[in-house]
Design an enzyme around this catalytic site. Structure first.
Site, PDB file in Angstrom:
ATOM      1  N   ARG A   1       0.827  -1.213   0.000  1.00  0.00           N
ATOM      2  CA  ARG A   1       0.000   0.000   0.000  1.00  0.00           C
ATOM      3  C   ARG A   1       0.857   1.257   0.000  1.00  0.00           C
ATOM      4  O   ARG A   1       0.392   2.324  -0.418  1.00  0.00           O
ATOM      5  CB  ARG A   1      -0.979  -0.013   1.184  1.00  0.00           C
ATOM      6  CG  ARG A   1      -2.150  -0.965   0.974  1.00  0.00           C
ATOM      7  CD  ARG A   1      -3.053  -1.002   2.188  1.00  0.00           C
ATOM      8  NE  ARG A   1      -2.340  -1.343   3.389  1.00  0.00           N
ATOM      9  CZ  ARG A   1      -1.994  -2.576   3.756  1.00  0.00           C
ATOM     10  NH1 ARG A   1      -2.348  -3.596   2.989  1.00  0.00           N
ATOM     11  NH2 ARG A   1      -1.311  -2.806   4.855  1.00  0.00           N
TER      12      ARG A   1
ATOM     13  N   GLU B   1       5.627  -9.719  15.339  1.00  0.00           N
ATOM     14  CA  GLU B   1       5.094 -10.240  16.591  1.00  0.00           C
ATOM     15  C   GLU B   1       5.381 -11.748  16.684  1.00  0.00           C
ATOM     16  O   GLU B   1       5.830 -12.251  17.702  1.00  0.00           O
ATOM     17  CB  GLU B   1       3.589  -9.972  16.611  1.00  0.00           C
ATOM     18  CG  GLU B   1       2.987 -10.133  17.979  1.00  0.00           C
ATOM     19  CD  GLU B   1       1.493  -9.838  17.933  1.00  0.00           C
ATOM     20  OE1 GLU B   1       0.996  -9.360  16.890  1.00  0.00           O
ATOM     21  OE2 GLU B   1       0.831 -10.106  18.951  1.00  0.00           O
TER      22      GLU B   1
HETATM   23  P1  AMP Z   1       4.747  -2.011  11.421  1.00  0.00           P
HETATM   24  O1  AMP Z   1       6.001  -2.657  10.902  1.00  0.00           O
HETATM   25  O2  AMP Z   1       4.223  -2.685  12.648  1.00  0.00           O
HETATM   26  O3  AMP Z   1       4.904  -0.525  11.606  1.00  0.00           O
HETATM   27  O4  AMP Z   1       3.633  -2.279  10.352  1.00  0.00           O
HETATM   28  C1  AMP Z   1       3.551  -1.461   9.307  1.00  0.00           C
HETATM   29  C2  AMP Z   1       3.048  -2.153   8.077  1.00  0.00           C
HETATM   30  O5  AMP Z   1       1.945  -3.019   8.324  1.00  0.00           O
HETATM   31  C3  AMP Z   1       2.592  -1.128   7.107  1.00  0.00           C
HETATM   32  O6  AMP Z   1       3.025  -1.510   5.831  1.00  0.00           O
HETATM   33  C4  AMP Z   1       1.090  -1.123   7.235  1.00  0.00           C
HETATM   34  O7  AMP Z   1       0.510  -1.046   5.965  1.00  0.00           O
HETATM   35  C5  AMP Z   1       0.742  -2.439   7.884  1.00  0.00           C
HETATM   36  N1  AMP Z   1      -0.116  -2.316   9.072  1.00  0.00           N
HETATM   37  C6  AMP Z   1       0.229  -2.639  10.345  1.00  0.00           C
HETATM   38  N2  AMP Z   1      -0.779  -2.473  11.180  1.00  0.00           N
HETATM   39  C7  AMP Z   1      -1.800  -2.003  10.453  1.00  0.00           C
HETATM   40  C8  AMP Z   1      -3.154  -1.613  10.763  1.00  0.00           C
HETATM   41  N3  AMP Z   1      -3.657  -1.679  11.997  1.00  0.00           N
HETATM   42  N4  AMP Z   1      -3.912  -1.167   9.757  1.00  0.00           N
HETATM   43  C9  AMP Z   1      -3.430  -1.091   8.503  1.00  0.00           C
HETATM   44  N5  AMP Z   1      -2.183  -1.449   8.149  1.00  0.00           N
HETATM   45  C10 AMP Z   1      -1.373  -1.904   9.113  1.00  0.00           C
END
Ligand code: AMP
Length: 172
Positions: free
Chosen positions: A60, A97
């Protein structure tokens, strides 16, 4: 206008796994006025920062990175999940996680010193963006900052992004 953008984001409980509330940004893309306002507002934050390349994170992130690059007059490059990029790559693993994820970047994506902005739709725990930032720095490019539509601030992801500038249009 940000109220309309915020209202257009759809919360999807328990997607893709139980306990996660997924921020579905697709209604913004489908509404031309909102999509244009979002890209204009994201770009305005980085005008004057002499961004030379945008790096979009699969998948995205691509959707926002491409129009942002166009608007800022910057080049576009992409980081992808393993095995998707056709040329030689460098890779970064990062903890999820449960288990581990890997991002790859073409080994010749950046010139040393090139000013790079990392773009994704949502900042959650920050692991993905942090890994993308490490890929930029390994190529000795200059990390100008990180741009997100949404910062899930309660997860504290920006703390993992060091001293770099972090901008998001919306915080939850
Ligand atoms: P992180 O590495 O935990 O910051 O996760 C970021 C990635 O996961 C990004 O590419 C987001 O598109 C996706 N992502 C994680 N959590 C969500 C959420 N609650 N809603 C939408 N996309 C998420």
């Amino acid at each position: 206008m940000l109220d309309a953008v915020r209202a257009a984001i759809r919360d999807v409980p328990d997607f893709p796994r139980p306990g996660v509330v997924f921020k579905d940004i697709t209604p913004i893309l489908a509404e031309p006025r909102l999509f244009k306002q979002v890209i204009d507002a994201l770009a305005d934050r980085w005008r004057g920062e002499r961004v030379q390349k945008i790096i979009g994170i699969e998948s995205r992130g691509f959707v926002f990175a491409a129009p942002l690059a166009y608007s800022l007059g910057a080049g576009l490059t992409i980081v992808r999940k393993p095995g998707k990029l056709p040329w030689r790559t460098i890779r970064e693993a990062y903890a999820l996680e449960y288990g581990e994820a890997v991002l790859e970047l073409h080994e010749d994506a950046f010139q040393p010193g090139e000013r790079v902005l990392v773009v994704d739709d949502v900042l959650a725990t920050g692991g993905t963006a942090e890994a993308a930032g490490r890929l930029v720095e390994r190529q000795r490019a200059e990390l100008v900052g990180y741009s997100f539509l949404v910062n899930l601030a309660f997860l504290g992801g920006s703390a993992r992004l060091g001293a770099a500038k972090v901008h998001s249009l919306l915080r939850f």
